[in-house]
Design an enzyme around this catalytic site. Sequence first.
Site, PDB file in Angstrom:
ATOM      1  N   SER A 186     -63.589 -91.676 -15.374  1.00  0.00           N
ATOM      2  CA  SER A 186     -63.519 -90.324 -14.836  1.00  0.00           C
ATOM      3  C   SER A 186     -64.900 -89.657 -14.880  1.00  0.00           C
ATOM      4  CB  SER A 186     -62.497 -89.527 -15.659  1.00  0.00           C
ATOM      5  OG  SER A 186     -62.595 -88.146 -15.424  1.00  0.00           O
ATOM      6  N   LYS A 235     -67.828 -89.143 -11.459  1.00  0.00           N
ATOM      7  CA  LYS A 235     -68.352 -87.848 -11.005  1.00  0.00           C
ATOM      8  C   LYS A 235     -69.883 -87.842 -10.950  1.00  0.00           C
ATOM      9  CE  LYS A 235     -65.458 -85.800 -13.901  1.00  0.00           C
ATOM     10  NZ  LYS A 235     -64.108 -85.461 -14.373  1.00  0.00           N
ATOM     11  N   HIS A 270     -75.201 -85.845 -18.706  1.00  0.00           N
ATOM     12  CA  HIS A 270     -73.853 -85.310 -18.852  1.00  0.00           C
ATOM     13  C   HIS A 270     -73.536 -85.121 -20.325  1.00  0.00           C
ATOM     14  CE1 HIS A 270     -69.622 -84.566 -17.994  1.00  0.00           C
ATOM     15  NE2 HIS A 270     -69.352 -85.337 -19.023  1.00  0.00           N
ATOM     16  N   ARG A 274     -52.840 -86.972 -15.743  1.00  0.00           N
ATOM     17  CA  ARG A 274     -52.978 -87.456 -17.129  1.00  0.00           C
ATOM     18  C   ARG A 274     -52.761 -86.327 -18.117  1.00  0.00           C
ATOM     19  NH1 ARG A 274     -58.708 -89.153 -16.983  1.00  0.00           N
ATOM     20  NH2 ARG A 274     -58.447 -89.422 -19.220  1.00  0.00           N
ATOM     21  N   ASP A 294     -60.178 -88.654  -8.866  1.00  0.00           N
ATOM     22  CA  ASP A 294     -60.289 -88.254 -10.270  1.00  0.00           C
ATOM     23  C   ASP A 294     -59.608 -86.908 -10.507  1.00  0.00           C
ATOM     24  OD1 ASP A 294     -61.415 -88.275 -13.042  1.00  0.00           O
ATOM     25  OD2 ASP A 294     -62.415 -86.501 -12.259  1.00  0.00           O
TER      26      ASP A 294
HETATM   27  N1  URA Z   1     -63.632 -85.333 -19.109  1.00  0.00           N
HETATM   28  C1  URA Z   1     -63.490 -85.886 -17.883  1.00  0.00           C
HETATM   29  O1  URA Z   1     -64.222 -85.536 -16.957  1.00  0.00           O
HETATM   30  N2  URA Z   1     -62.558 -86.804 -17.685  1.00  0.00           N
HETATM   31  C2  URA Z   1     -61.719 -87.207 -18.666  1.00  0.00           C
HETATM   32  O2  URA Z   1     -60.892 -88.057 -18.417  1.00  0.00           O
HETATM   33  C3  URA Z   1     -61.860 -86.628 -19.934  1.00  0.00           C
HETATM   34  C4  URA Z   1     -62.831 -85.684 -20.129  1.00  0.00           C
END
Ligand code: URA
Length: 434
Positions: A183, A187, A82, A168, A161
Amino acid sequence: MRMVDIIEKKRDGFELTTEEIRFFIEGYTKGEIPDYQASSLAMAIYFQDMTDKERADLTMAMVESGDQIDLSGIDGIKVDKHSTGGVGDTTTLVLGPLVAAVGVPVAKMSGRGLGHTGGTIDKLESIEGFHVELTTEQFMQQVNDIKLAVIGQSGNLTPADKKLYALRDVTGTVPSIPLIASSIMSKKIAAGADAIVLDVKTGDGAFMKTVEDSKKLAHAMVQIGKNVGRNTMAIISDMNQPLGYAIGNALEMKEAIDTLCGKGPEDLTELCLTLGSQMVVLGGHAQTIEEARKQLEEVIANGAALDVFKKFIKGQGGNPAVVDDPSLLPQAQYMIEVPAKESGFVSHIVADEIGTAAMLLGAGRATKESEIDLAVGLVLRKKVGDQVKAGESLVTIYANREDVEEVKEKIYANIKLSSEAITAPKLIEDIITE
Ligand code: URA
Ligand code: CA
């Protein structure tokens, strides 16, 4: 259990239990807990932080809020990568075939997304015929056969999320290390990763602007990974200037092919070898980073990585001839040089502004509905530290329209020259393994 008690407990700096975190995530996903209470808790977390145990609990609660991809039908340790996002970041296209050639299975789920250029899928679709609509069986079969497949996003992954991130975004609670780390990690885990390699970008063009903040985020994610049984490593890499030379979909595809042939830009090559080495170690195909790196250098030199790339393209309906003849990729109608107005040394290439210049040409999507033009984009002719003479090209614009004045202006405004020599920036700031 009452949400208000959970909010007050966190506000006052106490550690939440696994049950309390689950109560919040489950209730919020179902719509039983309102946005105002969720945003209040997010703000309390922003100020009070979370312990390692809370971070792990939050991550797993979000993973379990939706579907989880089961990759157990694929042999070996599935390592995912990632990146926190950069400009001209072509690493995924290179890393897939590179580590697959060493035997690490890459079962990648990818997106299109918004931004300066398209996502990995858009870039792959610059190859005629290439598609990502595989059935689960085809996907697994291809990874078992050739170690690499890419599929589009499907299923309802981490709905908690999605909801919380959107909240957020409008409540001033995005820049919280525990919330960002959980977060991102949720994923990756929901997508089936056994192990995770993270490229945390730092600098002007990155989400995290300072090395210090980037390190904090990297440590937080590595800790979460270890605490939930997913071996995780991270690197901190520079994003003060775009990565490689190409910014644009087909242009980056060509850059990826060059890199797999051992003829890519120095920075992109180095980043891919660094991240790739970590993937090979986590995948159990080497004991040490040095040993892994040797294996990767070998599959570039002997053509094995390129060979996997061809098989992968063929397996997903594309024309593998593009690998030997990149002129088969979509070509822009106009190539327009942007000559330096004076002599000097390149001191800044403001990454996100240069990315926006590529988007203005049509290389990326401004909104979800925008159409992208796979052929267009920019190729940098100079990088930070390079010497340039007046009249020499700084950038080549690849466009499908003649009038690119606005793009040129943006480039001039964001490539800065200095009269004094500049040292090239360090690419890899740090390697984080715990
Ligand atoms: N990228 C994400 O996937 N989540 C966040 O909270 C910030 C950046
Ligand atoms: Ca690039």
